[in-house]
Scaffold this motif. Structure first.
Motif, PDB file in Angstrom:
ATOM      1  N   ALA A 132       0.833  -1.206   0.000  1.00 39.06           N
ATOM      2  CA  ALA A 132       0.000   0.000   0.000  1.00 39.06           C
ATOM      3  C   ALA A 132       0.866   1.254   0.000  1.00 39.06           C
ATOM      4  O   ALA A 132       0.527   2.256  -0.611  1.00 39.06           O
ATOM      5  CB  ALA A 132      -0.940  -0.001   1.201  1.00 39.06           C
ATOM      6  N   VAL A 133       1.995   1.199   0.689  1.00 37.53           N
ATOM      7  CA  VAL A 133       2.895   2.350   0.774  1.00 37.53           C
ATOM      8  C   VAL A 133       3.627   2.567  -0.543  1.00 37.53           C
ATOM      9  O   VAL A 133       3.705   3.685  -1.047  1.00 37.53           O
ATOM     10  CB  VAL A 133       3.911   2.155   1.925  1.00 37.53           C
ATOM     11  CG1 VAL A 133       5.035   3.170   1.848  1.00 37.53           C
ATOM     12  CG2 VAL A 133       3.197   2.258   3.263  1.00 37.53           C
ATOM     13  N   TYR A 134       4.175   1.508  -1.120  1.00 42.13           N
ATOM     14  CA  TYR A 134       5.041   1.650  -2.292  1.00 42.13           C
ATOM     15  C   TYR A 134       4.280   1.722  -3.613  1.00 42.13           C
ATOM     16  O   TYR A 134       4.764   2.290  -4.581  1.00 42.13           O
ATOM     17  CB  TYR A 134       6.045   0.500  -2.356  1.00 42.13           C
ATOM     18  CG  TYR A 134       6.923   0.424  -1.124  1.00 42.13           C
ATOM     19  CD1 TYR A 134       7.497   1.571  -0.588  1.00 42.13           C
ATOM     20  CD2 TYR A 134       7.162  -0.779  -0.496  1.00 42.13           C
ATOM     21  CE1 TYR A 134       8.285   1.509   0.540  1.00 42.13           C
ATOM     22  CE2 TYR A 134       7.960  -0.851   0.639  1.00 42.13           C
ATOM     23  CZ  TYR A 134       8.518   0.296   1.153  1.00 42.13           C
ATOM     24  OH  TYR A 134       9.299   0.244   2.263  1.00 42.13           O
ATOM     25  N   ALA A 135       3.098   1.159  -3.661  1.00 43.62           N
ATOM     26  CA  ALA A 135       2.316   1.169  -4.902  1.00 43.62           C
ATOM     27  C   ALA A 135       1.538   2.471  -5.018  1.00 43.62           C
ATOM     28  O   ALA A 135       1.458   3.255  -4.085  1.00 43.62           O
ATOM     29  CB  ALA A 135       1.364  -0.024  -4.915  1.00 43.62           C
ATOM     30  N   GLY A 136       0.976   2.687  -6.187  1.00 43.26           N
ATOM     31  CA  GLY A 136       0.023   3.775  -6.337  1.00 43.26           C
ATOM     32  C   GLY A 136       0.575   5.120  -6.723  1.00 43.26           C
ATOM     33  O   GLY A 136      -0.163   6.091  -6.794  1.00 43.26           O
ATOM     34  N   GLY A 137       1.878   5.188  -6.986  1.00 45.46           N
ATOM     35  CA  GLY A 137       2.436   6.443  -7.470  1.00 45.46           C
ATOM     36  C   GLY A 137       2.183   6.587  -8.962  1.00 45.46           C
ATOM     37  O   GLY A 137       1.581   5.728  -9.599  1.00 45.46           O
ATOM     38  N   PHE A 138       2.623   7.704  -9.532  1.00 48.22           N
ATOM     39  CA  PHE A 138       2.490   7.902 -10.969  1.00 48.22           C
ATOM     40  C   PHE A 138       3.339   6.871 -11.705  1.00 48.22           C
ATOM     41  O   PHE A 138       4.507   6.682 -11.383  1.00 48.22           O
ATOM     42  CB  PHE A 138       2.955   9.299 -11.369  1.00 48.22           C
ATOM     43  CG  PHE A 138       2.051  10.410 -10.920  1.00 48.22           C
ATOM     44  CD1 PHE A 138       0.669  10.289 -10.975  1.00 48.22           C
ATOM     45  CD2 PHE A 138       2.576  11.606 -10.468  1.00 48.22           C
ATOM     46  CE1 PHE A 138      -0.164  11.327 -10.585  1.00 48.22           C
ATOM     47  CE2 PHE A 138       1.757  12.653 -10.083  1.00 48.22           C
ATOM     48  CZ  PHE A 138       0.386  12.514 -10.138  1.00 48.22           C
ATOM     49  N   SER A 139       2.757   6.209 -12.715  1.00 49.48           N
ATOM     50  CA  SER A 139       3.508   5.195 -13.458  1.00 49.48           C
ATOM     51  C   SER A 139       4.602   5.833 -14.309  1.00 49.48           C
ATOM     52  O   SER A 139       5.671   5.261 -14.479  1.00 49.48           O
ATOM     53  CB  SER A 139       2.573   4.350 -14.321  1.00 49.48           C
ATOM     54  OG  SER A 139       1.893   5.184 -15.235  1.00 49.48           O
TER      55      SER A 139
ATOM     56  N   ALA B  42      -2.769   8.746  -9.985  1.00 51.97           N
ATOM     57  CA  ALA B  42      -2.445   8.130  -8.698  1.00 51.97           C
ATOM     58  C   ALA B  42      -3.394   6.979  -8.403  1.00 51.97           C
ATOM     59  O   ALA B  42      -4.518   6.946  -8.893  1.00 51.97           O
ATOM     60  CB  ALA B  42      -2.540   9.161  -7.584  1.00 51.97           C
ATOM     61  N   ALA B  43      -2.907   6.048  -7.610  1.00 56.75           N
ATOM     62  CA  ALA B  43      -3.748   4.988  -7.060  1.00 56.75           C
ATOM     63  C   ALA B  43      -3.491   4.977  -5.553  1.00 56.75           C
ATOM     64  O   ALA B  43      -2.729   4.149  -5.049  1.00 56.75           O
ATOM     65  CB  ALA B  43      -3.420   3.641  -7.696  1.00 56.75           C
ATOM     66  N   PRO B  44      -4.083   5.945  -4.834  1.00 54.68           N
ATOM     67  CA  PRO B  44      -3.794   6.090  -3.407  1.00 54.68           C
ATOM     68  C   PRO B  44      -4.403   4.966  -2.579  1.00 54.68           C
ATOM     69  O   PRO B  44      -5.249   4.212  -3.077  1.00 54.68           O
ATOM     70  CB  PRO B  44      -4.432   7.434  -3.062  1.00 54.68           C
ATOM     71  CG  PRO B  44      -5.562   7.553  -4.023  1.00 54.68           C
ATOM     72  CD  PRO B  44      -5.072   6.914  -5.297  1.00 54.68           C
ATOM     73  N   PRO B  45      -4.002   4.879  -1.326  1.00 53.29           N
ATOM     74  CA  PRO B  45      -4.608   3.875  -0.443  1.00 53.29           C
ATOM     75  C   PRO B  45      -6.115   4.082  -0.326  1.00 53.29           C
ATOM     76  O   PRO B  45      -6.621   5.190  -0.550  1.00 53.29           O
ATOM     77  CB  PRO B  45      -3.921   4.130   0.904  1.00 53.29           C
ATOM     78  CG  PRO B  45      -2.656   4.825   0.576  1.00 53.29           C
ATOM     79  CD  PRO B  45      -2.941   5.635  -0.651  1.00 53.29           C
TER      80      PRO B  45
ATOM     81  N   LEU C 164       0.181  13.953  -4.933  1.00 50.56           N
ATOM     82  CA  LEU C 164       1.428  13.607  -5.616  1.00 50.56           C
ATOM     83  C   LEU C 164       1.977  14.780  -6.422  1.00 50.56           C
ATOM     84  O   LEU C 164       3.186  14.930  -6.570  1.00 50.56           O
ATOM     85  CB  LEU C 164       1.223  12.419  -6.561  1.00 50.56           C
ATOM     86  CG  LEU C 164       0.968  11.053  -5.941  1.00 50.56           C
ATOM     87  CD1 LEU C 164       0.923   9.978  -7.023  1.00 50.56           C
ATOM     88  CD2 LEU C 164       2.003  10.697  -4.891  1.00 50.56           C
ATOM     89  N   THR C 165       1.103  15.607  -6.947  1.00 55.98           N
ATOM     90  CA  THR C 165       1.503  16.709  -7.815  1.00 55.98           C
ATOM     91  C   THR C 165       1.952  17.934  -7.044  1.00 55.98           C
ATOM     92  O   THR C 165       2.912  18.604  -7.432  1.00 55.98           O
ATOM     93  CB  THR C 165       0.327  17.100  -8.733  1.00 55.98           C
ATOM     94  OG1 THR C 165      -0.071  15.938  -9.468  1.00 55.98           O
ATOM     95  CG2 THR C 165       0.704  18.192  -9.706  1.00 55.98           C
TER      96      THR C 165
END
Length: 194
Positions: free
Chosen positions: A8-15, A44-47, A59-60
């Motif tokens: 959950a922490v590491y995933a979900g950032g901008f590809s 984004a794919a946030p928690p 993120l931006t």
């Protein structure tokens, strides 16, 4: 830390961070430049617990120099870890926040957020308000970026009228739901829909 928490922490950032951040930044600036107009914002794919739009804004717009207040309704260990990993932004109390995230009821009262100073009106907070949707308008908007008038649904009117009365001080708002964002800068005058 469990595997699910780490994911959950590491995933979900901008590809593709440079491209996705540029698209999200443009959507955010278009929303702020055209109050009340809904823009698509993704990447984004946030928690779980916050929208794609809110995550994309975080993120931006956030970095290690921008303090973020997480209202109790969205605050979680996963979100704190995700925000720290992807932006480096510290989580701070409402009174110190550059950005604040939560639903309207959890963000009020607004008088605890920074409104800037006469010398530095830009040293104010921007609130990212998670909304259930962009429903039937209850407010008429006038001001910079609006030709004649625009209409928007707001959670209440008095708070936004009081905020506009502080101009050039005051806070700015993004409203997010799903992968959409609309904005209401402090320069916008708000009256009730007739």
């Amino acid at each position: 830390m469990s595997l699910d928490t780490r994911n959950a922490v590491y995933a979900g950032g901008f590809s593709n961070p440079p491209v996705a951040a540029a698209h999200a930044f443009r959507a955010a600036m278009n929303a702020m430049a055209r109050p009340g107009r809904v823009q698509d914002i993704t990447g984004a794919a946030p928690p779980e617990g916050i929208s794609i739009a809110a995550g994309s804004l975080l993120l931006t717009l956030c970095d290690p120099e921008t303090g973020v207040y997480l209202a109790p309704d969205v605050d979680s260990g996963d979100l704190r870890g995700w925000l720290a990993f992807h932006t480096g932004a510290p989580v701070v109390p409402a009174e110190q926040a550059d950005f604040a995230l939560g639903r309207w009821d959890a963000l009020t009262p607004l008088n605890r957020f920074l409104i800037g100073t006469p010398e530095y009106p830009d040293r104010s907070a921007t609130l990212i308000v998670e909304t259930p949707g962009f429903g039937a308008p209850n407010a008429v908007l006038r001001g910079p970026g609006i030709k004649n008038t625009a209409r928007m649904q707001l959670p209440e009117l008095t708070a936004f009228q009081n905020n506009a009365a502080l101009y050039p001080l005051g806070v700015d708002f993004f409203f997010t739901v799903g992968s959409q964002v609309a904005a209401l800068p402090r320069s916008t005058q708000v009256t009730a829909e007739a």
